[in-house]
Design an enzyme around this catalytic site. Structure first.
Site, short mmCIF file in Angstrom:
data_model
loop_
_atom_site.label_atom_id
_atom_site.label_comp_id
_atom_site.label_asym_id
_atom_site.label_seq_id
_atom_site.Cartn_x
_atom_site.Cartn_y
_atom_site.Cartn_z
N SER A 233 13.60 -12.25 2.93
CA SER A 233 14.06 -12.74 1.55
C SER A 233 13.31 -14.06 1.67
O SER A 233 13.69 -14.91 2.91
CB SER A 233 15.39 -11.97 1.53
OG SER A 233 16.11 -12.93 0.08
N TYR B 283 23.91 -11.75 5.16
CA TYR B 283 22.81 -11.58 4.32
C TYR B 283 21.32 -12.75 4.88
O TYR B 283 20.60 -12.65 5.05
CB TYR B 283 22.22 -11.64 2.43
CG TYR B 283 21.28 -10.85 1.72
CD1 TYR B 283 21.02 -9.56 1.90
CD2 TYR B 283 20.47 -11.88 1.79
CE1 TYR B 283 19.30 -9.45 1.42
CE2 TYR B 283 19.50 -11.60 0.68
CZ TYR B 283 19.34 -10.33 0.82
OH TYR B 283 18.07 -9.69 0.11
P1 NAI Z 1 17.60 -1.76 -3.63
O1 NAI Z 1 18.67 -1.68 -3.83
O2 NAI Z 1 16.57 -1.23 -5.62
O3 NAI Z 1 16.64 -0.85 -2.95
C1 NAI Z 1 16.91 -0.78 -1.56
C2 NAI Z 1 17.31 0.96 -0.67
O4 NAI Z 1 17.82 0.81 0.76
C3 NAI Z 1 18.07 2.00 -1.42
O5 NAI Z 1 16.81 2.85 -1.85
C4 NAI Z 1 19.04 2.51 -0.72
O6 NAI Z 1 18.96 3.85 -0.49
C5 NAI Z 1 18.45 1.78 0.73
N1 NAI Z 1 18.81 2.05 1.90
C6 NAI Z 1 20.19 1.41 1.98
N2 NAI Z 1 20.42 1.18 2.95
C7 NAI Z 1 19.94 1.56 4.45
C8 NAI Z 1 19.79 3.01 5.68
N3 NAI Z 1 20.91 2.33 5.94
N4 NAI Z 1 18.87 2.93 5.92
C9 NAI Z 1 17.71 3.55 5.05
N5 NAI Z 1 17.62 3.14 3.58
C10 NAI Z 1 18.29 2.88 3.35
O7 NAI Z 1 16.75 -2.74 -2.98
P2 NAI Z 1 15.40 -3.90 -3.82
O8 NAI Z 1 15.77 -5.27 -4.11
O9 NAI Z 1 14.89 -3.37 -3.72
O10 NAI Z 1 15.29 -3.81 -1.95
C11 NAI Z 1 14.64 -3.91 -0.80
C12 NAI Z 1 14.38 -5.01 0.02
O11 NAI Z 1 14.49 -6.13 -0.38
C13 NAI Z 1 15.55 -5.31 0.82
O12 NAI Z 1 15.59 -5.49 2.07
C14 NAI Z 1 16.35 -7.06 0.16
O13 NAI Z 1 17.14 -7.04 1.28
C15 NAI Z 1 15.46 -7.22 0.07
N6 NAI Z 1 15.17 -8.37 -1.39
C16 NAI Z 1 15.35 -8.42 -2.90
C17 NAI Z 1 15.40 -9.39 -3.48
C18 NAI Z 1 15.82 -8.49 -4.62
O14 NAI Z 1 16.54 -9.68 -5.89
N7 NAI Z 1 16.17 -7.79 -5.63
C19 NAI Z 1 14.98 -10.34 -3.20
C20 NAI Z 1 14.88 -10.24 -1.96
C21 NAI Z 1 14.48 -9.25 -0.70
#
Ligand code: NAI
Length: 251
Positions: A143, A156
């Site tokens: 991130s 985080y």
């Molecule tokens: P999201 O919430 O849409 O997707 C995250 C997914 O991870 C969900 O499907 C959830 O069920 C799954 N998950 C949560 N805990 C889990 C576990 N213990 N084991 C397996 N799966 C698990 O979020 P997003 O935004 O798509 O996030 C994806 C990655 O991108 C994360 O690592 C987040 O930190 C990173 N990120 C997101 C940003 C944003 O602004 N959306 C910015 C920078 C990084």
């Protein structure tokens, strides 16, 4: 991008950036294991991929459980014969708007377990398989919060700086083993995780947009493009790097 027949595992691929990445790999004719703690969401991603003519299977995996990650890699290798690409994307945002002196301990442990230990487990088990087969690429989803200070969410911040550190240190170890390890560092990107942050105050959306020179949030498929590129042979001399996709926020 030449990703045809590559065997790819993506964690947290039931939603947001992970789902968009799974769909893009599949559109490039890769074979994808769509893994998520929420298997219903993983199945939805698989259905979208199959409806578009791609190949994917779903797996229920909690990345905080070493045995479940081991089963995920074993299932993929049993099904497809190898593991070419591991995308460590699963992550949670934690509680927002808490200063360090009052940061909740349960939240701390949960965020570190998913975002940091989860990436360690996934890298460790992927590397065991990749070392054996003699090649591989790992892309970690860190991130902008892993490169720059961000107040009021220390767990985080700590977890994402750790992902950047683990990416660089492991890349140093595995360069000669024909395994590349890189990370993407997205800025604010539309997803369920961003929606949680936006819901934390009435002015959050306006304040965040003011910080982004391009004046908009990123979209999940824009991050997916970079992940696919870092996993492909087009980036074959790149390892241990972070690629920032943030519409200029870090400027
Ligand atoms: P999201 O919430 O849409 O997707 C995250 C997914 O991870 C969900 O499907 C959830 O069920 C799954 N998950 C949560 N805990 C889990 C576990 N213990 N084991 C397996 N799966 C698990 O979020 P997003 O935004 O798509 O996030 C994806 C990655 O991108 C994360 O690592 C987040 O930190 C990173 N990120 C997101 C940003 C944003 O602004 N959306 C910015 C920078 C990084």
């Amino acid at each position: 991008m030449d990703l045809k027949d590559k065997v790819v595992v993506i964690t947290g691929a039931g939603s947001g950036i992970g789902a968009a990445t799974a769909k893009l790999f599949a559109a490039h004719k890769a074979r994808v294991t769509v893994s998520d703690i929420d298997v219903d969401k993983a199945n939805e991603t698989v259905k979208d991929i199959e409806d578009a003519g791609g190949k994917a299977t779903a797996a229920q995996t909690d990345v905080t459980q070493f045995k479940e990650v081991a089963a995920l890699i074993a299932q993929t290798v049993d099904t497809f014969g190898q593991l070419d690409v591991m995308v460590n994307n699963a992550g949670i945002g934690g509680k927002h708007q808490l200063k360090t002196a009052v940061h909740d301990h349960d939240d701390w442990h949960q965020v570190i377990a998913v975002n940091q230990t989860g990436v360690f487990y996934c890298m460790q088990l992927a590397l065991r398989q990749m070392t054996q087969q003699g090649h591989g690429a790992i892309v970690n989803v860190a991130s902008l919060a892993g490169l720059k200070a961000s107040g009021n969410n220390l767990s985080y911040s700590a977890s994402k700086f750790a992902v950047v550190g683990m990416t660089k240190s492991a890349a140093l170890e595995y360069g000669r083993k024909n395994i590349r390890i890189n990370a993407v560092c997205p800025g604010f990107t539309q997803s369920a995780l961003l929606n949680q942050l936006l819901a934390s105050s009435d002015t959050m959306e306006k304040n965040l947009l003011r910080m982004i020179p391009m004046g908009r949030f990123g979209e999940a498929h824009e991050i997916a493009e970079a992940i696919c590129w870092l996993a492909s042979d087009h980036s074959r001399f790149i390892t241990g790097q972070t690629l920032t996709l943030d519409g200029g926020t870090s400027l």
